[in-house]
Design a protein around this motif. Structure first.
Motif, PDB file in Angstrom:
ATOM      1  N   MET A  20       0.781  -1.047  -0.049  1.00  0.00           N
ATOM      2  CA  MET A  20      -0.137   0.000  -0.146  1.00  0.00           C
ATOM      3  C   MET A  20       0.749   1.211  -0.100  1.00  0.00           C
ATOM      4  SD  MET A  20      -3.349  -1.418  -0.101  1.00  0.00           S
ATOM      5  CE  MET A  20      -4.115  -0.050   0.404  1.00  0.00           C
ATOM      6  N   ALA A  21       0.318   2.234  -0.575  1.00  0.00           N
ATOM      7  CA  ALA A  21       1.014   3.072  -0.728  1.00  0.00           C
ATOM      8  C   ALA A  21       0.742   4.603  -0.427  1.00  0.00           C
ATOM      9  CB  ALA A  21       1.766   3.946  -2.365  1.00  0.00           C
ATOM     10  N   THR A  22       1.091   5.846   0.535  1.00  0.00           N
ATOM     11  CA  THR A  22       0.233   6.851   0.413  1.00  0.00           C
ATOM     12  C   THR A  22       0.965   7.562   0.116  1.00  0.00           C
ATOM     13  OG1 THR A  22      -0.653   6.098   2.656  1.00  0.00           O
ATOM     14  CG2 THR A  22      -0.032   8.349   2.972  1.00  0.00           C
ATOM     15  N   GLN A  23       0.325   8.555  -0.620  1.00  0.00           N
ATOM     16  CA  GLN A  23       1.218   9.746  -1.297  1.00  0.00           C
ATOM     17  C   GLN A  23       1.680  10.967  -0.025  1.00  0.00           C
ATOM     18  OE1 GLN A  23      -0.609  11.664  -4.656  1.00  0.00           O
ATOM     19  NE2 GLN A  23       1.401  12.332  -5.271  1.00  0.00           N
ATOM     20  N   LEU A  24       2.163  11.631  -0.106  1.00  0.00           N
ATOM     21  CA  LEU A  24       3.290  12.297   0.862  1.00  0.00           C
ATOM     22  C   LEU A  24       2.725  13.893   0.498  1.00  0.00           C
ATOM     23  CD1 LEU A  24       5.739  10.141   3.040  1.00  0.00           C
ATOM     24  CD2 LEU A  24       3.336  10.445   3.423  1.00  0.00           C
ATOM     25  N   GLY A  28       8.508  16.584   1.729  1.00  0.00           N
ATOM     26  CA  GLY A  28      10.057  16.141   1.796  1.00  0.00           C
ATOM     27  C   GLY A  28      10.399  15.380   0.487  1.00  0.00           C
ATOM     28  N   ARG A  29       9.272  14.136   1.018  1.00  0.00           N
ATOM     29  CA  ARG A  29       9.669  12.808   0.425  1.00  0.00           C
ATOM     30  C   ARG A  29       7.966  12.612  -0.599  1.00  0.00           C
ATOM     31  NH1 ARG A  29      13.114   9.664   1.936  1.00  0.00           N
ATOM     32  NH2 ARG A  29      13.207   8.260   0.025  1.00  0.00           N
ATOM     33  N   ALA A  43      10.099   6.901  -0.038  1.00  0.00           N
ATOM     34  CA  ALA A  43      10.162   6.985  -1.581  1.00  0.00           C
ATOM     35  C   ALA A  43      10.048   7.999  -2.277  1.00  0.00           C
ATOM     36  CB  ALA A  43      10.248   5.168  -1.915  1.00  0.00           C
ATOM     37  N   ASP A  44      10.817   7.948  -3.459  1.00  0.00           N
ATOM     38  CA  ASP A  44      10.219   9.597  -4.919  1.00  0.00           C
ATOM     39  C   ASP A  44      10.047   8.829  -5.425  1.00  0.00           C
ATOM     40  OD1 ASP A  44      11.301  11.517  -2.184  1.00  0.00           O
ATOM     41  OD2 ASP A  44      13.301  10.866  -2.269  1.00  0.00           O
TER      42      ASP A  44
END
Length: 274
Positions: A20-24, A28-29, A43-44
């Motif tokens: 699962m991915a959460t966009q920030l 800064g990332r 991660a970027d």
């Protein structure tokens, strides 16, 4: 319930499906990646790039955890062979790990990958050896005999591995059933084989504990709930050993001690003279 598969034992495709991915924002990332509800860090780049970064990082970190330079408090399962094939550039960073693992596999049978047929043959051999050792070492009380459950190694779809994951039992019970005998013994030796490694579908998976083990019950009385008493110091006793015969020796000594506490002294003295 099976344990969650770590990232380094998933192919990249499997990882992408499970993660699962959460966009920030204003962070800064770009992303924080999660697997099985736990954060694997940041991660970027695009989502695809972020997932690739994190998966490769987990493989790298697992190899480092198994390297001679890693501190003792860092622990991780080795990546699977299929995953390592996806990251040859990462594997190349840790030649000492593969030298050490190869040495361990050569000397420790627990780490040698077995196919399904070999694994089941191992289980059958262990069960046969434990059976022979117990029958050789344990003298049954008078009027009692060794018994086995019907098809103990193949009751689950004819498969020894599935059938014995929760142990396989040997029993001592009256040679002729008599549910009214208050002096009869009920003895169960539930045996669990030592860990081995199964290889299937390009993935290795370990089953079992580091040692052979037994859970032992010894009771006296009618074979109904609350109508028999344990002759052990507690309801059950637990034994561990690297060798099956050594384990059976521990179990036989415990059975003799338990039977010496029985209220039927004639039977106890006969069984404890072995």
């Amino acid at each position: 319930m099976s344990a969650a598969v770590p990232a380094q034992q998933m192919s990249y495709g499997e990882f992408v499906q499970a993660a699962m991915a959460t966009q920030l924002l204003n962070h800064g990332r770009n992303w924080e990646i999660f697997l099985h509800g736990c954060s694997l860090g940041f991660a970027d780049g695009s989502l695809e790039a972020a997932l690739a970064q994190v998966h490769e990082r987990e493989v790298n970190n697992a190899l480092y955890a198994n390297s001679p330079d890693a501190p003792e408090w860092i622990k991780a399962d080795m990546p699977s062979a299929a995953v390592l094939a996806e990251y040859p550039q990462v594997s190349a960073r840790f030649p000492d790990v593969f030298a050490m693992v190869g040495s361990q596999q050569a000397t420790d049978p627990r780490n040698v990958p077995l196919d399904y047929q070999q694994f089941n043959a191992y289980i059958e051999q262990c069960f046969s050896e434990m059976d022979a050792s117990l029958r050789d070492l344990v003298v049954c009380p008078a009027g009692h005999a060794w018994k086995q459950a019907r098809r103990p190694l193949r009751w689950n779809d004819g498969d020894p591995l599935r059938s014995t994951l929760n142990g396989a039992s040997f029993f001592i019970a009256p040679a002729l059933a008599n549910e009214h005998d208050e002096h009869q013994f009920g003895i169960e030796v539930r045996y669990f084989w030592q860990r081995r490694t199964l290889q299937r579908n390009d993935r290795t998976e370990a089953f079992g504990d580091d040692q052979h083990r037994v859970t032992l019950w010894v009771s006296q009385g009618r074979p109904f709930a609350a109508m028999s008493n344990s002759l052990l110091d507690q309801s059950a006793s637990f034994f561990y050993a690297d060798d099956i015969h050594a384990l059976a020796t521990q179990v036989s000594a415990a059975i003799r001690t338990a039977l010496s506490r029985s209220v039927c002294t004639g039977v106890a003295s006969e069984s404890s003279s072995a």
